[in-house]
Write a protein that holds these residues in place. Structure first.
Motif, PDB file in Angstrom:
ATOM      1  N   ILE A  41      -1.218  -8.806   2.778  1.00  0.00           N
ATOM      2  CA  ILE A  41      -1.555  -7.123   1.620  1.00  0.00           C
ATOM      3  C   ILE A  41      -0.737  -7.389   0.580  1.00  0.00           C
ATOM      4  O   ILE A  41       0.518  -7.983   0.029  1.00  0.00           O
ATOM      5  N   LEU A  76       2.601 -10.704  -7.916  1.00  0.00           N
ATOM      6  CA  LEU A  76       3.142 -12.083  -7.713  1.00  0.00           C
ATOM      7  C   LEU A  76       3.804 -12.177  -6.587  1.00  0.00           C
ATOM      8  O   LEU A  76       3.493 -13.585  -6.357  1.00  0.00           O
ATOM      9  N   VAL A 123      -5.921  -8.760   0.931  1.00  0.00           N
ATOM     10  CA  VAL A 123      -6.355  -7.521   0.774  1.00  0.00           C
ATOM     11  C   VAL A 123      -5.263  -7.077  -0.305  1.00  0.00           C
ATOM     12  O   VAL A 123      -4.349  -6.879  -0.051  1.00  0.00           O
ATOM     13  N   PHE A 146      10.110  -0.482 -23.640  1.00  0.00           N
ATOM     14  CA  PHE A 146       8.869  -0.002 -24.045  1.00  0.00           C
ATOM     15  C   PHE A 146       9.317   0.261 -25.314  1.00  0.00           C
ATOM     16  O   PHE A 146       8.284   0.427 -26.438  1.00  0.00           O
ATOM     17  N   LEU A 194       3.748   2.191   4.392  1.00  0.00           N
ATOM     18  CA  LEU A 194       3.245   1.000   5.588  1.00  0.00           C
ATOM     19  C   LEU A 194       3.893   0.665   7.204  1.00  0.00           C
ATOM     20  O   LEU A 194       3.755   1.191   8.164  1.00  0.00           O
ATOM     21  N   LYS A 224      13.508  -8.836 -22.292  1.00  0.00           N
ATOM     22  CA  LYS A 224      12.949  -9.002 -23.621  1.00  0.00           C
ATOM     23  C   LYS A 224      12.919  -7.321 -24.358  1.00  0.00           C
ATOM     24  O   LYS A 224      11.709  -6.345 -24.651  1.00  0.00           O
TER      25      LYS A 224
END
Ligand code: FAD
Length: 402
Positions: free
Chosen positions: A8, A12, A33, A164, A251, A333
């Motif tokens: 599931i 990555l 899935v 960002f 889940l 980064k």
């Protein structure tokens, strides 16, 4: 009939598990899935795409159909798993039930959303997937050419917020970063390294609201108005929330699988349920246990996934293997000030010791002659490999610069 290996998640962790498994076994059926389209992309590129003028389509490195064909996988995209029956070895999905031989939970993490008041609180965006990035990119592009007239407020001066900020400010946007800490990357860096980073990003005209949080987001005259905890108001055209991620355990928890901050996995990557395994941002690894985190830690980074997928594949193929994490520094980064950080594991008491400006070692209180972590900035990042070797040998003497 042999039931497939069922995975599931197509991040990555999901795709890398398939790759590693296929190296060892080319015939066992695999079904993957996933709630999204299943295209393969490197998630770290989401926070440096604007500077490279890349949109969501350019970030896909391998389209879903192509990777599924190459790896001989039955891919079920846009399909959500709603429940797991570990006794019957069956999952319920939005398109019907699926039986499994073994199940791999590679369901990742969710962006944390802090409660905000105001009529435009819902317009605050988070970016933790290619789809999220698509929405963010489209909203920003709709405002026109990048330029200082477009104001972006970023909630959070952690790793993703700072990345960002660097990317968007470098692309020409007017960026303001808001964070309750008094300095950027406070959880990861010693104070002088934060000072360096703040200065480098300020050099790109990034503005700061530190020691403050966003409380209210209202729409005002076609833009957004932010009210901060320090009483100030800020105008913005777009607000990005980058306040952290939380492992998605929903889940697993509903299926009775043991979870804490993530889905608990042992050194073999097995969960508390037979034939159910987990890795990636959703997992809490016993292999990452430390004095301050005796039941393990979540490690929401690329390198742990690469190591975990290899070990998982061996175990799924019947060759028992245990996961041992090597030293895994994180490269931040922020090209305005490149940073490589290897924080000490939780529970190591000690202090950061400056070797030279741009290189800090973490000296543990109980073993001050050893480095238990390091931070490198600017040109000092070239020492990364040497320091990793020293950490792995755990014999690095800490030398105070003073
Ligand atoms: C902006 C950004 C920059 C980053 N930069 C770096 C970096 O420079 N270096 C680094 O090491 N790490 C970085 N990271 C972290 C790294 O990208 C993640 O650790 C990694 O991508 C997580 O992969 P994953 O497969 O565990 O989770 P995800 O990529 O989140 O994948 C989860 C998958 O599960 C699916 N899914 C979830 N629930 C269900 C369900 N119920 N049914 C079906 N499918 C479901 C989702 O659709 C998705 O396909 C960055 C993260 C972000 C957000």
């Amino acid at each position: 009939m042999t039931h497939p290996l069922l995975i599931i998640g197509a991040g990555l962790a999901g795709w890398q598990s398939v790759r590693e498994f296929r190296k060892l076994d080319s015939t066992t059926p695999i079904t993957l899935v996933t709630a999204d389209a299943g295209d393969f992309y490197a998630k770290p590129t989401l926070s440096n795409a604007f500077g490279q003028k890349r949109g969501p389509a350019q970030l896909v490195t391998t389209p879903a159909a192509s990777i599924a064909q190459t790896l001989n996988v039955t891919l079920l995209p846009h399909t959500t798993v709603s429940a797991i029956d570990t006794a019957a070895q069956l999952v319920q999905t939005s398109t019907g039930p699926l039986a499994y031989r073994d199940l791999v939970l590679a369901t990742g993490a969710r962006a944390i959303r802090v409660p905000l008041a105001g009529d435009a609180a819902e317009q605050v965006l988070s970016v933790n997937s290619l789809d999220d990035f698509g929405v963010f990119h489209q909203r920003l592009s709709a405002l026109g050419e990048a330029g200082p007239n477009i104001r972006v407020s970023i909630m959070g001066a952690g790793l993703i917020g700072c990345e960002f900020a660097n990317d968007l400010a470098g692309a020409g946007y007017a960026v303001t970063v808001i964070d309750p800490s008094e300095r950027p990357l406070a959880a990861l860096l010693p104070p002088p390294a934060s000072v360096q980073l703040q200065a480098a990003l300020s050099g790109l005209s990034v503005q700061w609201q530190l020691g403050a949080t966003v409380q209210v987001v209202n729409s005002q005259a076609g833009a957004l108005s932010l009210t901060l905890s320090n009483g100030q108001t800020l105008a913005a055209d777009i607000v990005l929330s980058a306040v952290g991620l939380r492992a998605d355990t929903s889940l697993a928890q509903a299926a009775g699988i043991a979870c804490e901050r993530g889905i608990l996995v042992d050194r073999q990557l097995q969960t508390s349920a037979a034939h159910v395994w987990a890795l990636g941002d959703g997992a809490q690894y016993a292999s990452a246990a430390s004095p301050g985190a005796p039941t393990g830690r979540t490690l929401p980074y690329v390198m742990p996934i690469m190591a975990a997928a290899k070990v998982l594949a061996a175990n799924l193929c019947g060759t028992p293997a245990a996961l041992e994490f090597a030293a895994m520094p994180v490269a931040i980064k922020t090209p305005a000030l490149p940073i490589v950080a290897h924080p000490p594991a939780p529970g190591h008491l000690g202090e950061w010791v400056e070797q030279v400006l741009g290189e800090w070692w973490f000296a543990a209180a109980d073993a001050p002659e050893r480095a238990h972590g390091f931070v490198l900035t600017g040109t000092h990042t070239s020492k990364r490999m040497a320091l990793v070797k020293q950490l792995q040998a755990v014999v690095a003497p800490v030398v105070s610069a003073t």
